[in-house]
Design an enzyme around this catalytic site. Structure first.
Site, mmCIF file in Angstrom:
data_model
loop_
_atom_site.group_PDB
_atom_site.id
_atom_site.type_symbol
_atom_site.label_atom_id
_atom_site.label_comp_id
_atom_site.label_asym_id
_atom_site.label_seq_id
_atom_site.Cartn_x
_atom_site.Cartn_y
_atom_site.Cartn_z
ATOM 1 N N ARG A 56 0.842 -1.194 0.000
ATOM 2 C CA ARG A 56 0.000 0.000 0.000
ATOM 3 C C ARG A 56 0.877 1.244 0.000
ATOM 4 O O ARG A 56 2.088 1.162 0.148
ATOM 5 C CB ARG A 56 -0.956 -0.018 1.199
ATOM 6 C CG ARG A 56 -0.188 -0.327 2.493
ATOM 7 C CD ARG A 56 -0.652 0.354 3.666
ATOM 8 N NE ARG A 56 -0.613 1.800 3.520
ATOM 9 C CZ ARG A 56 0.492 2.525 3.629
ATOM 10 N NH1 ARG A 56 1.676 1.967 3.847
ATOM 11 N NH2 ARG A 56 0.440 3.830 3.510
ATOM 12 N N GLY A 57 0.191 2.414 -0.161
ATOM 13 C CA GLY A 57 0.920 3.660 -0.338
ATOM 14 C C GLY A 57 1.097 3.835 -1.838
ATOM 15 O O GLY A 57 1.574 2.914 -2.525
ATOM 16 N N ALA A 58 0.697 5.015 -2.349
ATOM 17 C CA ALA A 58 0.626 5.186 -3.807
ATOM 18 C C ALA A 58 1.917 4.782 -4.534
ATOM 19 O O ALA A 58 1.868 3.978 -5.484
ATOM 20 C CB ALA A 58 0.208 6.624 -4.121
ATOM 21 N N ARG A 99 -7.469 -0.977 -6.934
ATOM 22 C CA ARG A 99 -7.728 0.216 -6.115
ATOM 23 C C ARG A 99 -7.888 1.414 -7.055
ATOM 24 O O ARG A 99 -7.018 1.660 -7.891
ATOM 25 C CB ARG A 99 -6.566 0.473 -5.132
ATOM 26 C CG ARG A 99 -6.421 -0.631 -4.088
ATOM 27 C CD ARG A 99 -5.561 -0.192 -2.931
ATOM 28 N NE ARG A 99 -6.285 0.667 -2.013
ATOM 29 C CZ ARG A 99 -5.711 1.286 -0.979
ATOM 30 N NH1 ARG A 99 -4.420 1.149 -0.754
ATOM 31 N NH2 ARG A 99 -6.436 2.035 -0.170
ATOM 32 N N GLN A 206 -2.862 2.832 9.679
ATOM 33 C CA GLN A 206 -1.533 2.920 9.064
ATOM 34 C C GLN A 206 -0.582 3.785 9.902
ATOM 35 O O GLN A 206 0.626 3.537 9.913
ATOM 36 C CB GLN A 206 -1.646 3.525 7.650
ATOM 37 C CG GLN A 206 -2.302 2.619 6.627
ATOM 38 C CD GLN A 206 -3.793 2.838 6.533
ATOM 39 O OE1 GLN A 206 -4.436 3.252 7.491
ATOM 40 N NE2 GLN A 206 -4.371 2.572 5.382
ATOM 41 N N ASP A 247 -2.421 10.576 -2.806
ATOM 42 C CA ASP A 247 -2.763 9.445 -3.679
ATOM 43 C C ASP A 247 -3.099 9.894 -5.095
ATOM 44 O O ASP A 247 -2.895 9.152 -6.048
ATOM 45 C CB ASP A 247 -3.927 8.652 -3.091
ATOM 46 C CG ASP A 247 -3.411 7.750 -1.981
ATOM 47 O OD1 ASP A 247 -3.269 8.232 -0.852
ATOM 48 O OD2 ASP A 247 -3.089 6.579 -2.283
ATOM 49 N N ASN A 257 -6.020 12.075 -0.371
ATOM 50 C CA ASN A 257 -5.119 11.311 0.502
ATOM 51 C C ASN A 257 -5.986 10.593 1.530
ATOM 52 O O ASN A 257 -7.214 10.726 1.528
ATOM 53 C CB ASN A 257 -4.099 12.247 1.164
ATOM 54 C CG ASN A 257 -2.991 11.467 1.871
ATOM 55 O OD1 ASN A 257 -2.383 10.568 1.285
ATOM 56 N ND2 ASN A 257 -2.731 11.767 3.132
ATOM 57 N N LYS A 258 -5.349 9.843 2.379
ATOM 58 C CA LYS A 258 -6.061 9.000 3.356
ATOM 59 C C LYS A 258 -7.182 9.759 4.057
ATOM 60 O O LYS A 258 -7.017 10.911 4.443
ATOM 61 C CB LYS A 258 -5.038 8.486 4.373
ATOM 62 C CG LYS A 258 -5.564 7.591 5.464
ATOM 63 C CD LYS A 258 -6.422 6.456 4.959
ATOM 64 C CE LYS A 258 -5.731 5.582 3.938
ATOM 65 N NZ LYS A 258 -6.683 4.710 3.191
HETATM 66 O O1 MRU Z 1 -4.881 3.157 1.822
HETATM 67 P P1 MRU Z 1 -3.408 3.420 1.820
HETATM 68 O O2 MRU Z 1 -2.734 2.942 3.046
HETATM 69 O O3 MRU Z 1 -2.747 2.909 0.556
HETATM 70 O O4 MRU Z 1 -3.297 4.993 1.796
HETATM 71 C C1 MRU Z 1 -2.030 5.573 1.735
HETATM 72 C C2 MRU Z 1 -2.031 7.048 1.825
HETATM 73 O O5 MRU Z 1 -3.050 7.676 1.920
HETATM 74 C C3 MRU Z 1 -0.688 7.702 1.683
HETATM 75 O O6 MRU Z 1 -0.666 8.914 2.374
HETATM 76 C C4 MRU Z 1 -0.376 7.974 0.206
HETATM 77 O O7 MRU Z 1 -0.599 6.826 -0.572
HETATM 78 C C5 MRU Z 1 1.012 8.433 0.004
HETATM 79 S S1 MRU Z 1 2.191 7.163 0.327
HETATM 80 C C6 MRU Z 1 3.710 7.816 0.009
#
Ligand code: MRU
Length: 356
Positions: A56-58, A99, A206, A247, A257-258
């Site tokens: 996970r994480g973009a 996703r 997270q 994201d 973002n999250k």
């Molecule tokens: O659902 P996730 O855990 O993939 O969400 C991640 C985030 O929102 C991060 O802030 C974003 O992807 C940037 S990661 C460098």
């Protein structure tokens, strides 16, 4: 005892297997209690790993998607380009559905598809060699991008600052250092004293499971708080800025973002605290005019009702609304920090310049 800092900042969270035919990832759903690698060989395993946030994480999703696409290409028929491409493109389309919000998933898959198209008249073996180079390039470029973003981000911090973070945008979410949390690791490397407040980040935690794990292992001064505590931390004057990842950034600077990020930005505005978004240009979607055009992923309500609790924390069957992301209005963002530099408002102009 903490490991050497480089072990945290340079964590190999996504890689090819030793035989080069599968993808190996750290299963982030098991952290912080256990650090385990798992191997993804079939497209179903790859889809599941992305959809359930094992990876996970973009940026990490993008890197993983590049390697997955390459491994699936090895499994596609090799007799003719057309047979190869029609099966493999379908695999890539399938993965792309894992996703919807993170721009890097389709960005990486499109890069791989474009490379194959460019080699259309060549033997499939040649196409595969080019795809192998491309997925490695996506990974290597991310390392360089993260380093630059962290440097630019660090230029916004002073020794002794407090920083509030949300979700995880550190090494686990990228390749090295991270984006939203990259400057915090770099500050540590440079001997600076930065105090971090990490939102736990409901519902998938997270911030609690990953960010506080990474920062603590790196020896950074980190305090974990519930999301609802951000306001009191700001009011107490304990943080001088907020730093988050992203994201998908729309052409006008609106940023997905999250979930919870936009509320944090509204609080930061109230308390006069700069709110910084950090991410690579691969997360900026110039084809997406504004936040309202960003598709927000909706997830299973069970993540709110029962996940992580010994017994369900809510009545069975209660209706839940569980968006994984929200969009922060560009007016609330003090700067967007990319590997190409720091963009300030108006973002429709400063972001455009990045691609000229
Ligand atoms: O659902 P996730 O855990 O993939 O969400 C991640 C985030 O929102 C991060 O802030 C974003 O992807 C940037 S990661 C460098």
């Amino acid at each position: 005892m903490n490991p050497p800092l480089e072990e945290v900042t340079h964590m190999d969270n996504v890689k090819l297997s030793d035989d080069g035919r599968s993808v190996v990832i750290i299963d982030q759903t098991l952290l912080p209690n256990s650090l385990e690698y798992i191997t993804l060989s079939t497209r179903e395993e790859m889809f599941e790993a992305i959809a359930t946030l094992r990876v996970r994480g973009a940026p990490a999703i993008g890197i993983c998607a590049g390697y997955c696409a390459y491994c699936l290409a090895l499994q596609a028929p090799h007799d003719s380009f057309d047979d190869f491409y029609s099966r493999w493109e379908e695999d890539c389309r399938f993965l792309n559905g894992a996703r919807p919000t993170a721009a890097n998933l389709s960005w990486a898959l499109n890069r791989m598809l474009d490379v194959a198209e460019d080699h259309r008249d060549m033997p499939v073996e040649t196409v595969l060699a080019a795809l192998k180079r491309e997925c490695a390039a996506i990974h290597e470029e991310d390392m360089e991008m993260c380093r630059r973003i962290s440097e630019y981000g660090l230029s916004l911090l002073r020794d002794g600052d407090g920083v509030l973070t949300h979700c995880n945008a550190g090494p686990l979410a990228t390749s090295r250092y991270g984006t939203g949390q990259g400057p915090l690791f770099l500050a540590k490397e440079r001997g600076m004293d930065i105090r971090v407040f990490a939102d736990e980040t409901r519902p998938l935690l997270q911030g609690a499971r990953l960010t506080s794990f990474e920062l603590q292992r790196a020896g950074v001064d980190v305090t974990l708080i519930c999301d609802s505590m951000a306001s009191i931390v700001m009011k107490n004057g304990w943080v001088q800025c907020c730093m988050v990842g992203c994201d998908r950034v729309a052409a006008n600077g609106d940023t997905a973002n999250k979930i919870g990020t936009s509320g944090l930005a509204i609080l930061a505005k109230h308390y006069g605290i700069p709110f910084y978004v950090l991410g690579p240009t691969s997360t900026i979607d110039m084809d997406c005019p504004a936040g309202e055009n960003i598709k927000i992923e909706l997830r299973d309500g069970e993540e709110i009702r029962s996940k992580f609790f010994a017994e369900p924390a809510a009545p069975q069957g209660v209706r839940c609304y569980n968006p994984a992301f929200d969009v922060t209005d560009n007016s609330l963002i003090s700067a967007i920090i990319t590997e190409k530099g720091i963009c300030r408002p108006p973002y429709s102009e400063s972001l455009k310049k990045l691609f000229e």
